[in-house]
Design a protein around this motif. Structure first.
Motif, PDB file in Angstrom:
ATOM      1  N   MET A 290     -29.438  16.946  51.118  1.00 56.25           N
ATOM      2  CA  MET A 290     -29.230  15.656  51.301  1.00 56.25           C
ATOM      3  C   MET A 290     -28.176  14.947  50.241  1.00 56.25           C
ATOM      4  N   LYS A 291     -28.566  15.492  48.960  1.00 60.93           N
ATOM      5  CA  LYS A 291     -27.729  14.738  47.851  1.00 60.93           C
ATOM      6  C   LYS A 291     -26.288  15.351  48.022  1.00 60.93           C
ATOM      7  N   GLN A 292     -25.963  16.493  48.692  1.00 59.52           N
ATOM      8  CA  GLN A 292     -24.603  16.879  48.762  1.00 59.52           C
ATOM      9  C   GLN A 292     -24.110  16.456  49.991  1.00 59.52           C
ATOM     10  N   GLY A 293     -24.749  15.316  50.862  1.00 56.29           N
ATOM     11  CA  GLY A 293     -24.199  14.520  51.629  1.00 56.29           C
ATOM     12  C   GLY A 293     -24.418  15.085  53.163  1.00 56.29           C
ATOM     13  N   LEU A 294     -25.154  16.253  53.282  1.00 60.89           N
ATOM     14  CA  LEU A 294     -25.073  17.008  54.651  1.00 60.89           C
ATOM     15  C   LEU A 294     -25.792  16.231  55.742  1.00 60.89           C
ATOM     16  N   THR A 295     -25.352  16.251  56.862  1.00 60.40           N
ATOM     17  CA  THR A 295     -26.053  15.736  57.929  1.00 60.40           C
ATOM     18  C   THR A 295     -27.412  16.467  58.262  1.00 60.40           C
ATOM     19  N   LEU A 296     -27.970  15.910  59.130  1.00 60.78           N
ATOM     20  CA  LEU A 296     -29.351  16.664  59.722  1.00 60.78           C
ATOM     21  C   LEU A 296     -29.012  17.762  60.304  1.00 60.78           C
ATOM     22  N   GLU A 297     -28.067  18.079  61.272  1.00 67.74           N
ATOM     23  CA  GLU A 297     -27.661  19.003  61.653  1.00 67.74           C
ATOM     24  C   GLU A 297     -27.244  20.128  60.748  1.00 67.74           C
ATOM     25  N   GLN A 298     -26.523  19.816  59.710  1.00 70.60           N
ATOM     26  CA  GLN A 298     -25.918  20.656  58.755  1.00 70.60           C
ATOM     27  C   GLN A 298     -27.231  21.083  57.830  1.00 70.60           C
ATOM     28  N   VAL A 299     -28.279  20.331  57.775  1.00 70.58           N
ATOM     29  CA  VAL A 299     -29.163  20.693  56.899  1.00 70.58           C
ATOM     30  C   VAL A 299     -30.141  21.432  57.764  1.00 70.58           C
ATOM     31  N   LYS A 300     -30.398  21.513  58.862  1.00 70.31           N
ATOM     32  CA  LYS A 300     -31.138  22.456  59.759  1.00 70.31           C
ATOM     33  C   LYS A 300     -30.294  23.954  60.055  1.00 70.31           C
ATOM     34  N   ALA A 301     -28.989  23.838  60.039  1.00 66.93           N
ATOM     35  CA  ALA A 301     -28.233  25.074  59.962  1.00 66.93           C
ATOM     36  C   ALA A 301     -28.306  26.022  58.575  1.00 66.93           C
ATOM     37  N   ALA A 302     -28.477  25.215  57.669  1.00 68.53           N
ATOM     38  CA  ALA A 302     -28.654  25.780  56.224  1.00 68.53           C
ATOM     39  C   ALA A 302     -30.018  26.655  56.219  1.00 68.53           C
ATOM     40  N   SER A 303     -31.156  26.383  57.100  1.00 71.73           N
ATOM     41  CA  SER A 303     -32.215  27.000  57.039  1.00 71.73           C
ATOM     42  C   SER A 303     -33.146  26.906  55.770  1.00 71.73           C
ATOM     43  N   PRO A 304     -33.384  25.501  55.594  1.00 67.94           N
ATOM     44  CA  PRO A 304     -34.151  25.305  54.319  1.00 67.94           C
ATOM     45  C   PRO A 304     -35.651  26.056  54.308  1.00 67.94           C
ATOM     46  N   ALA A 305     -36.172  26.210  55.330  1.00 74.18           N
ATOM     47  CA  ALA A 305     -37.469  26.823  55.659  1.00 74.18           C
ATOM     48  C   ALA A 305     -37.323  28.270  55.548  1.00 74.18           C
ATOM     49  N   ARG A 306     -36.324  28.967  54.853  1.00 82.23           N
ATOM     50  CA  ARG A 306     -36.289  30.599  54.995  1.00 82.23           C
ATOM     51  C   ARG A 306     -37.262  31.055  54.239  1.00 82.23           C
TER      52      ARG A 306
END
Ligand SMILES: [Zn+2]
Length: 341
Positions: A290-306
């Motif tokens: 979020m600090k990098q400015g990613l949108t919700l969809e981009q955050v989801k796509a980055a799989s933060p729960a991997r």
């Protein structure tokens, strides 16, 4: 035929039977699901403390000369079986039902379970004692927000009948009682799973009934619409860690504080430490994105729960991995923008 081959063959046959049996269970399962509560599991955790699994959320109950204190009443469908299970353990009356949230799998049995009990406040008791008004059933204790949700906004039909509503509510961080020879502390966990969460600590039994801030089967449900937040969720898990004591310095013993999660198996402090770390790591990853400015969809796509999705995640059902990520994103965003103001 050498014996070992025979054993091996026997093993294969047994395996085949097991597969056939499990297939049969699956088929039967599709045809007729047993009603909730019909196959409850009752576990004795301490000399005077028990847990019931299989009737919605996990239920804990303490027994003694003062009667029975029950934490959560399970789903509505399981209430009769829960009452029968408690009566099998003790003839003492149910005195209190304490709710850990307003979720239907934790309060659904309130009306029946309370009615099967008997209030401690007998006699005329004076005006205004709701328990007397309700005919002398067990008291129902919760955080104030649980009553608000169960009674609904004024002028609209209530989601629950009045005899299911809490009869005693509190708003402070800690409410306590002393029953059956032990101190019972009820902690209000602000804005965690919801805004009405409580965990209940039985001090002498050394058992904490955690409610849905802790679920060993899944990522914790952060119900944003009902006032839940990631920061409150982590604070609630930290409170559990701080309240429980593991078996140290003799770590080989199966001892220490027992924690009954909202759903799933009995745990100790180290299990909660792992779970808190997991939630914190995912929160930190999302915060960085979020600090990098990613949108919700981009955050989801980055799989933060991997790394955790196989154990706790789900792609379908009422609480998916994406739902969890979104709840963190939304409530993190709130705290980031509040700080910026
Ligand atoms: Zn639940």
């Amino acid at each position: 035929m050498p014996l070992s081959t025979g054993w091996c063959a026997l093993g294969r046959i047994a395996g085949a039977i097991a597969i056939a049996a499990s297939a049969l269970v699956t088929v039967i399962g599709l045809v007729a699901q047993p009603p909730p509560g019909s196959n409850l599991e009752v576990l004795q955790l301490r000399p005077n403390f028990y847990m019931i699994a299989g009737a919605g959320g996990n239920i804990g109950f303490q027994v003694g000369m003062d009667g029975v204190v029950v934490v959560d009443s399970g789903s509505a469908a399981g209430a009769d079986a829960v009452i029968a299970a408690i009566k099998k353990v003790t003839a003492q009356p149910i005195r209190y039902v304490i709710n850990t949230s307003a979720d239907p799998d934790h309060v659904g049995g309130n009306a029946k379970v309370a009615k099967a009990g008997q209030t401690l406040f007998t006699g005329n008791g004076g005006a205004g004692l709701a328990t007397n008004f309700l005919g002398g059933g067990a008291s129902i204790l919760s955080v104030e927000q649980v009553l608000t949700r169960m009674s609904g906004p004024s002028g609209k039909p209530s989601p629950y009948p009045v005899d299911a509503w809490p009869t005693e509510t509190f708003n402070q961080p800690r409410k306590y009682m002393y029953l059956n020879d032990e101190g019972i502390e009820v902690y209000h966990e602000a804005a965690a799973h919801t805004d009405g969460d409580a965990m209940v600590f039985f001090r002498r039994s050394d058992v904490i009934v955690a409610g849905d801030v802790f679920d060993t089967r899944a990522f914790p449900v952060i119900d944003v619409a009902k006032g839940g937040s990631i920061q409150g969720e982590i604070a609630a898990l930290q409170k559990l860690v701080d309240t429980a004591i593991p078996s140290v310095p003799i770590v080989s013993r199966e001892e220490g504080t027992l924690i009954v999660p909202g759903h799933g198996r009995i745990c100790d402090q180290l299990d909660v430490v792992d779970y808190r770390d997991m939630v914190t790591i995912i929160r930190d990853r999302i915060r960085d994105l979020m600090k990098q400015g990613l949108t919700l969809e981009q955050v989801k796509a980055a799989s933060p729960a991997r790394g955790y999705t196989r154990r706790y995640g789900s792609d379908s059902g009422s609480w998916t991995t994406n739902d969890f990520v979104e709840a963190i994103y939304q409530t993190m965003g709130r705290s980031i923008s509040e700080k910026a103001q």
